[in-house]
Design an enzyme around this catalytic site. Structure first.
Site, PDB file in Angstrom:
ATOM      1  N   SER A   1     -46.559  11.899  38.141  1.00 30.47           N
ATOM      2  CA  SER A   1     -46.238  12.255  36.765  1.00 30.47           C
ATOM      3  C   SER A   1     -46.629  13.688  36.448  1.00 30.47           C
ATOM      4  CB  SER A   1     -46.972  11.301  35.809  1.00 30.47           C
ATOM      5  OG  SER A   1     -46.863  11.741  34.471  1.00 30.47           O
TER       6      SER A   1
ATOM      7  N   TYR B   1     -41.448  16.003  32.675  1.00 30.14           N
ATOM      8  CA  TYR B   1     -41.213  16.070  31.245  1.00 30.14           C
ATOM      9  C   TYR B   1     -40.939  17.529  30.909  1.00 30.14           C
ATOM     10  CZ  TYR B   1     -43.567  11.511  30.581  1.00 30.14           C
ATOM     11  OH  TYR B   1     -43.936  10.203  30.611  1.00 30.14           O
TER      12      TYR B   1
ATOM     13  N   THR C   1     -37.529  12.656  33.171  1.00 28.19           N
ATOM     14  CA  THR C   1     -37.698  11.607  32.160  1.00 28.19           C
ATOM     15  C   THR C   1     -37.208  12.121  30.816  1.00 28.19           C
ATOM     16  OG1 THR C   1     -39.549  10.620  33.343  1.00 28.19           O
ATOM     17  CG2 THR C   1     -39.370  10.118  31.015  1.00 28.19           C
TER      18      THR C   1
ATOM     19  N   ARG D   1     -48.423   4.090  20.146  1.00 32.17           N
ATOM     20  CA  ARG D   1     -49.214   3.196  21.007  1.00 32.17           C
ATOM     21  C   ARG D   1     -50.493   2.827  20.265  1.00 32.17           C
ATOM     22  NH1 ARG D   1     -47.952   6.894  26.398  1.00 32.17           N
ATOM     23  NH2 ARG D   1     -45.694   6.909  26.057  1.00 32.17           N
TER      24      ARG D   1
ATOM     25  N   LYS E   1     -34.434   9.462  34.395  1.00 33.20           N
ATOM     26  CA  LYS E   1     -35.149   8.234  34.039  1.00 33.20           C
ATOM     27  C   LYS E   1     -35.228   8.090  32.519  1.00 33.20           C
ATOM     28  CE  LYS E   1     -39.659   5.990  34.797  1.00 33.20           C
ATOM     29  NZ  LYS E   1     -40.139   5.937  33.413  1.00 33.20           N
TER      30      LYS E   1
ATOM     31  N   SER F   1     -34.504   2.321  32.066  1.00 35.11           N
ATOM     32  CA  SER F   1     -35.923   2.185  31.737  1.00 35.11           C
ATOM     33  C   SER F   1     -36.108   2.376  30.250  1.00 35.11           C
ATOM     34  CB  SER F   1     -36.734   3.252  32.488  1.00 35.11           C
ATOM     35  OG  SER F   1     -38.069   3.321  32.013  1.00 35.11           O
TER      36      SER F   1
ATOM     37  N   HIS G   1     -39.298   2.942  29.361  1.00 37.16           N
ATOM     38  CA  HIS G   1     -40.631   3.548  29.487  1.00 37.16           C
ATOM     39  C   HIS G   1     -41.717   2.483  29.422  1.00 37.16           C
ATOM     40  CE1 HIS G   1     -42.180   7.786  29.487  1.00 37.16           C
ATOM     41  NE2 HIS G   1     -43.333   7.128  29.379  1.00 37.16           N
TER      42      HIS G   1
ATOM     43  N   GLY H   1     -45.076   0.152  37.742  1.00 35.29           N
ATOM     44  CA  GLY H   1     -46.084   0.979  37.099  1.00 35.29           C
ATOM     45  C   GLY H   1     -47.360   0.188  36.901  1.00 35.29           C
TER      46      GLY H   1
END
Length: 419
Positions: free
Chosen positions: A136, A161, A187, A196, A277, A299, A301, A355
């Site tokens: 990542s 990213y 991504t 979150r 992605k 995806s 995520h 993941g």
């Protein structure tokens, strides 16, 4: 009448075979793990709440993640009988190179926070298993260290990213190319950070903040803190330290203005394969295939961005039907068993990524825990294929799987952007 007798020592001896005890505590607990769920239970016992919840959690009410996992439970397999499955081949070519299993380790951020071996454990375990490892942008090991961990046989992908600071982003891309990474995983589903809520409630910062609550939570988990405090401080490809929350970090860095033109420019800068992605509609899959990318990853995520997002596994058949002859279709989100992976391949996925399943193994036992996670999934893939009556991935087909219906749209809105 049943005749009874007193057994002789000679009769009892074959029945009394005691297993030699395993003195290594880590080895003992990993051997006891037969499923990814078992590794998760071990990981939860050994990892502080803030770090575990960062792995475990998703956005808002976590509906997207729950639905993605439920979709894999809501399938029915259709086995063929009387087939020779004495040997099964669980590998094939992905993006022009052989993989030994149809899954790889997906990109995860802040990985050394979960367990101190972090990406190095993942990259070395992936190389040993003959599968790709994706680093990542928010990884906690350097591009060069990951390349070294994989060794000459390692196959590494770099997940990108796009930041507001484009030069900084492309400097990482250049380093990855020079280090021998063969695939760029762009991504595209993080224009801003998802909500979150576990992280907010835990007050989680990077690195973790020591508060009375975190100290109390650490008491039954001393090994994590010993490792954290006595090894190299957390460092990132992108920054050295951040005093805010993860969401604040993402919002401060990631660029919400990225478009297809930017993606076309990125593709032209990269010498290897390009996979996009975060694809969540058939229309976007078609547009990316028209752009000529080498692969797309369905995806949401891991449920960590838009809650109530589309279920990637449900999108899979339609996307494969539209673009599967022009670009590879990959899949992630919700995979917790080898049966999930086999079902995905049967419905047209060329490749899948894990993941959380990998991170549970990492938290349970470092590099050995990652090896155990891969071994569990590999065994489940091989067994499921044999029980389906197929000896190779090429033999898997949509007829082997039915997606049972739990959620069905009442009416789909007509839109030029989603059609």
């Amino acid at each position: 009448m049943v005749q009874r007798r007193i057994p002789s020592p000679r009769d009892l001896a074959p029945l009394m075979r005691f297993k030699a005890p395993t003195l290594d505590a880590k080895k003992r607990r990993l051997q006891s793990a037969l499923t990814i769920a078992d590794l998760r239970a071990i990981a939860k016992r050994r990892t502080p709440k803030a770090a575990f919840d960062y792995t475990e959690g998703a956005a808002e009410a976590e509906i997207s993640l729950a639905r993605a996992r439920q979709a894999f439970e809501d399938i029915e397999f259709h086995p063929a009988i009387l087939r020779d499955v004495s040997h099964v081949d669980t590998g094939w070519d992905v993006l022009g190179k052989r993989v030994e299993l149809p899954f790889g380790i997906g990109p995860t951020g802040f990985t050394r926070m979960m367990q101190t071996e972090g990406e190095i454990a993942g990259a070395s375990a992936a190389a040993a298993a003959g599968i790709p490892f994706a680093l990542s942008t928010m990884g906690t090991s350097s591009i060069e260290d990951v390349a070294a961990a994989g060794g000459p046989t390692g196959r590494n992908w770099f997940q990108l990213y796009m930041w507001k600071d484009r030069d900084r982003s492309m400097a990482l891309v250049d380093r990855a190319a020079k280090a021998g990474f063969d695939t760029l995983l762009v991504t595209v589903d993080v224009p801003v950070a998802g909500a979150r809520l576990r992280d907010t409630r835990n007050g989680m910062t990077i690195p973790p903040t020591l508060t009375p609550a975190t100290v109390i939570n650490a008491l039954p988990r001393p090994q994590w803190w010993i490792d954290f405090l006595t090894t190299e401080p957390l460092a990132f490809a992108s920054l050295d330290r951040w005093s805010g929350t993860v969401a604040q970090l993402l919002d401060s860095m990631f660029d919400p203005t990225v478009t297809y033109d930017d993606l076309r420019w990125i593709r032209d800068q990269w010498p290897g394969k390009v996979v996009v992605k975060g694809v969540q509609t058939v229309a976007d899959a078609v547009r990316l295939a028209d752009l000529g990318v080498d692969g797309i990853t369905l995806s949401n995520h891991g449920g960590r961005q838009l809650d109530r997002a589309p279920i990637p596994f449900h999108l899979l058949p339609d996307v494969v039907r539209e673009v599967g002859d022009r670009t590879e279709v990959h899949l992630d989100t919700g995979i917790m068993s080898g049966a999930d992976i086999v079902a995905s391949v049967a419905l047209g996925a060329r490749f899948t990524m894990i993941g959380r399943a990998y991170l549970y193994g990492l938290m349970a036992g470092g590099r050995e825990g990652v090896d155990r996670a891969i071994t569990i999934l590999s065994g489940q893939i091989s067994r499921t294929m044999r029980l389906l009556g197929v000896a190779s991935l090429e033999e898997l087909e949509p007829g082997h799987v039915t997606q049972l219906q739990r959620l069905a749209p009442r009416q789909r809105a007509e839109s030029s952007t989603l059609a």
